[in-house]
Each structure stands twice: as C-alpha cells, then as structure tokens.
Scaffold this motif. Sequence first.
Motif, mmCIF file in Angstrom:
data_model
loop_
_atom_site.group_PDB
_atom_site.id
_atom_site.type_symbol
_atom_site.label_atom_id
_atom_site.label_comp_id
_atom_site.label_asym_id
_atom_site.label_seq_id
_atom_site.Cartn_x
_atom_site.Cartn_y
_atom_site.Cartn_z
ATOM 1 N N SER A 1 -9.761 -1.689 -1.265
ATOM 2 C CA SER A 1 -8.344 -1.533 -0.940
ATOM 3 C C SER A 1 -7.561 -2.069 -2.113
ATOM 4 O O SER A 1 -8.010 -2.952 -2.820
ATOM 5 C CB SER A 1 -7.998 -2.271 0.343
ATOM 6 O OG SER A 1 -8.442 -3.567 0.271
ATOM 7 N N LYS B 1 0.824 -1.218 0.000
ATOM 8 C CA LYS B 1 0.000 0.000 0.000
ATOM 9 C C LYS B 1 0.855 1.263 0.000
ATOM 10 O O LYS B 1 0.523 2.242 -0.671
ATOM 11 C CB LYS B 1 -0.956 -0.014 1.189
ATOM 12 C CG LYS B 1 -2.137 -0.943 0.970
ATOM 13 C CD LYS B 1 -3.115 -0.844 2.106
ATOM 14 C CE LYS B 1 -4.497 -1.305 1.676
ATOM 15 N NZ LYS B 1 -5.483 -1.176 2.764
ATOM 16 N N TYR C 1 -7.854 3.254 -0.909
ATOM 17 C CA TYR C 1 -7.485 2.768 0.418
ATOM 18 C C TYR C 1 -8.686 2.540 1.335
ATOM 19 O O TYR C 1 -8.515 2.103 2.468
ATOM 20 C CB TYR C 1 -6.508 3.751 1.083
ATOM 21 C CG TYR C 1 -5.163 3.748 0.402
ATOM 22 C CD1 TYR C 1 -4.342 2.630 0.487
ATOM 23 C CD2 TYR C 1 -4.718 4.832 -0.335
ATOM 24 C CE1 TYR C 1 -3.117 2.606 -0.140
ATOM 25 C CE2 TYR C 1 -3.491 4.824 -0.970
ATOM 26 C CZ TYR C 1 -2.701 3.702 -0.870
ATOM 27 O OH TYR C 1 -1.494 3.668 -1.499
#
Length: 329
Positions: free
Chosen positions: A328, A58, A101
């Motif tokens: 995500s 991420k 996210y």
Amino acid sequence: MLLGIPCAIHPDPGLSSSASSCWGNMMDVVLLHGLLLLLPLAALLLYRYNATFHYFCKVAFFNCWIIAMATLLSPFAALRGRSVENMKLLRAAILPLKHFYGIKMQVWGLEHLNTEELYVIVSNHQAALDLMGMVEIIPDRCVPIAKKEILYMGTVGWASWLSGIIFVDRYKREDAINVISQTARTMQREKFRVWIFPEGTRNQDKSMLPFKRGAFHLAVQAQVPIFPVVFSPYWDFFSSKEKKFTSGTCTIQILPKVETQGLSSTDVPRLTDTVRQAMADAFAEMSVSCCEDQSAEHPQHPHCAGVGAGAGRGTGSPQCEENTTGTSN
Ligand SMILES: CCCCCCCC/C=C\CCCCCCCC(=O)SCCNC(=O)CCNC(=O)[C@H](O)C(C)(C)COP(=O)(O)OP(=O)(O)OC[C@H]1O[C@@H](n2cnc3c(N)ncnc32)[C@H](O)[C@@H]1OP(=O)(O)O
Ligand SMILES: CCCCCCCCCCCCCCCC(=O)OC[C@@H](O)COP(=O)(O)O
C-alpha cells in the motif's frame, strides 16, 4: 559552522552578546531540523494509525497518478491524434495502480468478451476506483462514455479526448441523446465498442440505481449485443462515506451477452429492466459472499443487513478474501 552560521559549539560564559545570539540562532536551526525530521515521522504515524488520513493520502495518490500519467502520455497520444488506439496507453497507465493499493482483481467470464463482434458494455459505477477494474477487462477498440465535466480537467481531459472517450452533457438531455444516436452510427462505421455506466453517476449503496436508457437505445440502434459487467461491492476495502481505503479483493463478473437483434426503441424499457435485474442479482450474490467474509471480522456491517436476501451463494461464487500481497502506498 552550521548552515553558514559561524559559531562555536559550546557557549562560553564569558562570551559577548553577539556570541550568545549566535548560540540562539544555532538552537533555532537545530529545533527547525528536529521539526523537519518529526513532520514526516508524524505523517507516517498518522498514515499508519489514522484511517481518515490514510484514506485521503490514498485518494490523493490516485488523483496525482491519473494527472501525472495524463500529462506524461498526452503528448504521445497527440502524435497519433484522437484515436481509440490511445485507450491502450490509458489502460497501461492505470493497470499498475492495483499493485500500489494491494487490490487483487478476480475476473469471471472474460471469455464472453473474446469475440470479434462489436458490443456495448454496461457496468455498475461505485467510485473512480472502477477505472482499475475497467482496465483489467476493457477490450481493444472500446471507449467509455463519460460526463462532460471530465473534459475540463486539464491534461486528464485532453488525455480522455485523445483516447476517443465520448462525452455527454447529462444536464442537456437532447444533446446527450444526439451524441448517443451519433455514436450508434459511428461505432458500426469505425468499428469500436462502447462502455457505459447506466446508473449515470457513482453509487456505493447496497443496490444499484435505476438505469438510464441511453446505453440500451445505443445497443438497439446499432443492433449490437450488450455485455453486462458487475463489479463486486467495494465495502470491505473502500468507502468514501466511512473514509476507508484498505487492501482487498474486487471481483469482476462478465455476464453472458444479451442480444438486441430485431429489437426496436419500444423494446428498450423491457431490455433495460432485464439487464438491470441480471446485474442486480449478480451484485446481490457477490454482496452475500462479501458480507459473509466481513461478518467474521466485523459483525453487523451496516451494508450487510438485508443485502441479497434470498440470494444463495452459487457454485464458485466470488470470495472477498483479504489480500496481503500488494503494497500500500
Ligand atoms: C492517454 C493516457 C492517459 C491516462 C489517464 C487518463 C485519465 C482517465 C480519465 C478518465 C477515464 C474514463 C472515465 C470513464 C468513467 C466515466 C463515468 C461517467 O462519467 S458516468 C456519467 C456519464 N454517463 C452517463 O450518464 C450514462 C449515459 N447516460 C444516459 O444514457 C442517459 O440516458 C441520457 C444522458 C442520455 C439521458 O438521461 P436522462 O436523465 O434524461 O434519463 P433517461 O431515463 O435515460 O432518458 C429520458 C428519456 O429519454 C429517452 N432516451 C434516452 N436516451 C435515448 C436515445 N439515445 N435515443 C432515444 N431516446 C432516448 C429515454 O428512453 C427516456 O424516455 P422514456 O422515459 O423511455 O420515454
Ligand atoms: C484544471 C485541472 C484540474 C485537474 C483535476 C484532475 C482530477 C483528476 C481526477 C481523475 C479522476 C478520473 C475520472 C474518474 C471517472 C469517474 O469516476 O468520474 C465520475 C463520474 O463517472 C460520475 O460522476 P458523479 O456524477 O460526480 O458521481
């Protein structure tokens, strides 16, 4: 024929040695293909079940997005030249990130910023993720003050420079003070607002760092008000120490303005303390509501101990509810 290897599918016991080596080659290719298929699967499983791998993916995506957007948008920004108007491009480029996210942004007190006047925004600085919160509320004609190191990050540096971001060398106090004094003059002349992180560096602790005085000197020298902005703690969804990065909610609270009319440089220390106290109180209150939610899921969160002691949950205080809407990456 498999990948240009002319070869029978089934080995014949009566085949020559060249035919059996051909069979070997084919097995290698099959194995290689199997491995190539397994790798993404392994990565997917790691991403799903290993929090550290998930975190690095991420963070890497965040950096890649910023670099890609800076590279893509710099030429367009360059057409306009160095201008605060380019901040709109930067804002548009970063706004979609929260959806990737699954981070829900909750903004309180945005009406405070709805004014024609010039001002200085000061906010706490927890991580590069602050960029996502910044773009939610940053008004038109507002530029951040950033560390000079960003200027040397390739296209990210160019995009930042083209957007009018003001750079300070934190290791050369005199130079940094000069830049801030010059900014006080130009912000009046060129009609722009300034955003400063008075902690001067990222900080994910349970309390804010002592504030640097530059932002307050700037507001006093330009005789413009200060708007304190507080980002709620990221503990429930992001921690660089714990390598945690999940979906969650970030609350951004814009506090009422603090006037600087008539103040002089001798008032700066008191002004700094007043603003820091107001922000620390808001942060503590947000920490309580955040940790109350956390403790239901994970009792004894390390950050919760002692945070916001005595700070009650004010009416309508922010909720750190788990967000399940976003995707995500
Ligand atoms: C086109 C599309 C593209 C898309 C993609 C784009 C990519 C996006 C990328 C990027 C986006 C933007 C990213 C933004 C985010 C970046 C965040 C950061 O970088 S945070 C780090 C930098 N920020 C600061 O450091 C705060 C500002 N610093 C200060 O204000 C300090 O005060 C500083 C540097 C000026 C001096 O720091 P000291 O460490 O020396 O400490 P002190 O206590 O504040 O000052 C010492 C003495 O100097 C006086 N002083 C300070 N400033 C003064 C002034 N302006 N005038 C007079 N005296 C001053 C003070 O009063 C103090 O003196 P007495 O102790 O009171 O006697
Ligand atoms: C030569 C090419 C190199 C390319 C590297 C590009 C890396 C892209 C990363 C984008 C990061 C965007 C900047 C976020 C702003 C930010 O949060 O900066 C941190 C500073 O406030 C405080 O710094 P520190 O004192 O280190 O905590």
